[in-house]
Structure formats: C-alpha cells, structure tokens
Design a protein around this motif. Structure first.
Motif, short mmCIF file in Angstrom:
data_model
loop_
_atom_site.label_atom_id
_atom_site.label_comp_id
_atom_site.label_asym_id
_atom_site.label_seq_id
_atom_site.Cartn_x
_atom_site.Cartn_y
_atom_site.Cartn_z
N VAL A 103 -6.95 -9.05 12.41
CA VAL A 103 -7.87 -8.67 13.48
C VAL A 103 -7.38 -7.42 14.20
O VAL A 103 -8.18 -6.62 14.70
CB VAL A 103 -8.04 -9.84 14.48
N ASP A 104 -6.09 -7.22 14.25
CA ASP A 104 -5.53 -6.07 14.96
C ASP A 104 -5.30 -4.86 14.06
O ASP A 104 -4.86 -3.82 14.53
CB ASP A 104 -4.19 -6.47 15.60
N MET A 105 -5.59 -4.99 12.76
CA MET A 105 -5.32 -3.91 11.82
C MET A 105 -6.47 -2.91 11.79
O MET A 105 -7.63 -3.29 11.90
CB MET A 105 -5.09 -4.48 10.42
N ARG A 106 -6.14 -1.65 11.62
CA ARG A 106 -7.15 -0.62 11.41
C ARG A 106 -7.67 -0.70 9.98
O ARG A 106 -7.04 -1.29 9.10
CB ARG A 106 -6.56 0.76 11.69
N ALA A 107 -8.82 -0.09 9.78
CA ALA A 107 -9.45 -0.16 8.46
C ALA A 107 -8.54 0.41 7.37
O ALA A 107 -8.50 -0.11 6.26
CB ALA A 107 -10.78 0.60 8.48
N ALA A 108 -7.83 1.49 7.68
CA ALA A 108 -6.94 2.08 6.68
C ALA A 108 -5.83 1.13 6.30
O ALA A 108 -5.42 1.06 5.14
CB ALA A 108 -6.35 3.39 7.21
N ALA A 109 -5.30 0.39 7.28
CA ALA A 109 -4.24 -0.57 6.99
C ALA A 109 -4.76 -1.72 6.14
O ALA A 109 -4.07 -2.22 5.24
CB ALA A 109 -3.64 -1.11 8.29
N ILE A 110 -5.99 -2.16 6.39
CA ILE A 110 -6.59 -3.21 5.57
C ILE A 110 -6.80 -2.71 4.15
O ILE A 110 -6.51 -3.42 3.17
CB ILE A 110 -7.91 -3.70 6.18
N ALA A 111 -7.28 -1.49 4.01
CA ALA A 111 -7.48 -0.91 2.68
C ALA A 111 -6.15 -0.82 1.93
O ALA A 111 -6.07 -1.12 0.73
CB ALA A 111 -8.12 0.48 2.79
N ALA A 112 -5.10 -0.43 2.64
CA ALA A 112 -3.79 -0.32 2.00
C ALA A 112 -3.31 -1.70 1.53
O ALA A 112 -2.71 -1.82 0.45
CB ALA A 112 -2.78 0.29 2.97
N MET A 113 -3.56 -2.72 2.33
CA MET A 113 -3.16 -4.07 1.93
C MET A 113 -3.94 -4.53 0.70
O MET A 113 -3.37 -5.11 -0.23
CB MET A 113 -3.36 -5.06 3.07
N LEU A 114 -5.22 -4.27 0.67
CA LEU A 114 -6.04 -4.67 -0.48
C LEU A 114 -5.58 -3.95 -1.75
O LEU A 114 -5.59 -4.53 -2.84
CB LEU A 114 -7.51 -4.38 -0.21
N GLU A 115 -5.17 -2.70 -1.61
CA GLU A 115 -4.60 -1.99 -2.75
C GLU A 115 -3.28 -2.61 -3.17
O GLU A 115 -3.01 -2.82 -4.35
CB GLU A 115 -4.39 -0.51 -2.42
N ARG A 116 -2.45 -2.91 -2.19
CA ARG A 116 -1.10 -3.41 -2.46
C ARG A 116 -1.14 -4.77 -3.19
O ARG A 116 -0.34 -5.02 -4.08
CB ARG A 116 -0.34 -3.53 -1.14
N VAL A 117 -2.05 -5.62 -2.79
CA VAL A 117 -2.12 -6.96 -3.42
C VAL A 117 -2.99 -6.95 -4.68
O VAL A 117 -3.16 -8.00 -5.30
CB VAL A 117 -2.64 -8.01 -2.42
N GLU A 118 -3.53 -5.78 -5.02
CA GLU A 118 -4.39 -5.65 -6.21
C GLU A 118 -5.54 -6.64 -6.18
O GLU A 118 -5.81 -7.37 -7.14
CB GLU A 118 -3.57 -5.80 -7.49
N ALA A 119 -6.23 -6.66 -5.03
CA ALA A 119 -7.27 -7.66 -4.82
C ALA A 119 -8.43 -7.51 -5.81
O ALA A 119 -9.02 -8.51 -6.22
CB ALA A 119 -7.79 -7.56 -3.38
N VAL A 120 -8.75 -6.28 -6.19
CA VAL A 120 -9.86 -6.08 -7.12
C VAL A 120 -9.47 -6.56 -8.51
O VAL A 120 -10.28 -7.17 -9.23
CB VAL A 120 -10.27 -4.59 -7.15
#
Length: 291
Positions: free
Chosen positions: A192-209
């Motif tokens: 909830v406290d993360m910026r959109a860029a930080a969320i995008a970076a996390m999704l990349e890092r965990v290879e969510a796609v």
C-alpha cells in the motif's frame, strides 16, 4: 484425503517418532498418550534421530505438514525435543518477540504455528506450507538489542533456508518458493505504501508474468501471515487484490514478440516506464517515481 495410521510401536524405527507426531496433524482427536510422550522424550534424548538421514525424514515431515492441523505435529516434535534435532532453525524462533498491533508483540515461533495452520485452512499445497514455515527463520539471528524489530532478517535467513532445503533434499518447487517468500513477503505487506515503479520492479523481480501460479502462492503466504496475527482471523487481505490489479496492468504492457527486444537498455527502460505507469493508472494512484 490423506489418512494416517497410528504407528504400532515406538523404538523399532526412529522415523516412527515423526509418524506418531504426524498423527496429531491428521487425526483431529488424536492425543499422544503420556506414556508414549515419555518414550518419545527418552528416544530423542538417547539419540534415536541422530543417525536418521534428513532426506529419509522428509516424506514423513511433508505428510505431517499436509495435515489439517500441521501445528500439532510441530508441537509434538517440539515437546519431545525432536524439533530441535530435525529443524533447529525453526525451533530457535520460540521465545523470540516480534512487533504486532494488539498485543504489541507476539512470539515468532507461536506465530509460525498459527501461520502453518492458516495455510492448511485454505488447503494450500506443500510448497506454500513449506515456504510459510521457513520465511521468518532469520529472525532468530537478529541482534537482541533491536528486538522486537528484525532488520535485514531476510539476508540472515537466506543461507538458513538454503541449508534446510539442501539438508532435506526438498523438491525444487518447495525450495524456490521458500526463498521467494523469504525475500518478498515483507515487501508485499508494504504494498500500500509502495510507488508504482517499486511495484513494477517487484513484479519483474519475482517473474510474475512467467510464473503466475508462484506469484499467487506468494500472495497466499502473505495473506495467511497477516491472518495469523491476533484479531485478524478470517480478515480480508486487501494488499493481495491490489497487487493482482497491478499485475494485470503490468502484464498487459508486455511487448509482443514482434517488437524490439528488451535487451536494449533504452527499450527496456521505456518498457518498464510503460508498465509502471499502467500500474499507477490501474490503482488510480499518483504514486510514481522515476525508474
């Protein structure tokens, strides 16, 4: 449905210690008789488990984790001293405080018992339960002067999780998810406290796609962890839905195969910015930071 038979005797096979403990996880009304518990304590104290190959113990341990109340297996193992022999990394968490809301502190080990039962309540697969069980092991190595805070417990826990998984020769799926949850669970809790860029970076890092099911398992552990705290049983975990919305927006911006490769740094940066902005729009948020 997994059924579990009560071992006919103790002492002939050291693995019967685990089998008896696992009965408590699978059979709702099963209680280890006092005379059997005395025998368990004596067997463990005499070194019955010392010669057991952890790889041979894994099937029994994993069967117990798949019970309806896996915490009861862990309580039996801890009560007779077997948990300290088999999983000292987990046993070390009992007596360690961590911050909470009301009450302001909880015991990490006791919290893990509630957490593992929460994963059973949602009928989670073995990899999810194993990851949930191990993701706080680094907190036992936190400096006492900082308790109940546990800064950088993830870094302390990573070699411990790797060692446990190697010792038991757990399936790669269990190991990989355990390490992922260790590294990312606290970040999910702060979504909830993360910026959109930080969320995008996390999704990349965990290879969510690439691994959407594993991403869902991460969210499941985090939701169970949240509900294991006092007063939160059955509560909604809105951060999971927030991240699912973010993931949908993020995945919607994945480049078609006909577009230039993202190995080009400039193309990669542009693609990341598109995904992050898509997340910000999806969340109706102004939370944005330059990549």
């Amino acid at each position: 449905m997994i059924t579990y038979a009560i071992p006919p005797a103790l002492g002939e096979d050291p693995l019967d210690i685990l089998r008896l403990a696992a009965c408590a996880a699978h059979i709702p009304d099963f209680v280890v008789p006092p005379e059997s518990m005395v025998r368990l304590v004596a067997l463990v104290a005499d070194g019955a488990l010392d010669a057991v190959n952890p790889e041979a113990a894994w099937p029994e341990l994993s069967q117990g984790l798949m019970g309806g109340r896996p915490s009861r297996m862990l309580e039996v193992l801890r009560g007779c001293g077997a948990l300290a022999r088999l999983l000292p990394e987990l046993n070390a968490l009992f007596g360690i405080p961590q911050s909470a809301d009301d009450p302001p502190e909880v015991d990490v080990g006791e919290h893990q018992l509630l957490l593992i039962d929460e994963t059973a309540r949602i009928d989670a697969p073995l990899a999810t339960r194993w990851a949930a069980l191990l993701h706080k092991v680094g907190k036992a190595a936190s400096p006492r002067e900082f308790w109940p805070a546990h800064y950088r417990h993830e870094a302390r826990g990573e070699p411990l999780v790797e060692a446990v998984c190697e010792r038991f020769k757990v399936p790669a799926e269990c190991r990989d998810l355990a390490l992922l949850v260790l590294r990312e669970c606290d970040r999910v809790h702060r979504a909830v406290d993360m910026r959109a860029a930080a969320i995008a970076a996390m999704l990349e890092r965990v290879e969510a796609v690439r691994y959407p099911e594993r991403f869902e398992q991460l969210l499941a552990v985090c939701a169970c962890d949240y509900r294991a705290y006092p007063g939160r049983a059955g509560a909604e975990y809105p951060k999971a839905e927030l991240l699912r919305l973010a993931f949908k927006a993020f995945a919607g911006q994945m480049a078609p195969t006909s577009e230039p490769t993202e190995t080009d740094p400039e193309v990669s940066a542009q693609a990341f910015e598109k995904r992050a902005r898509a997340i910000a729009e999806a969340l109706r948020s102004e939370r944005w930071a330059d990549a």
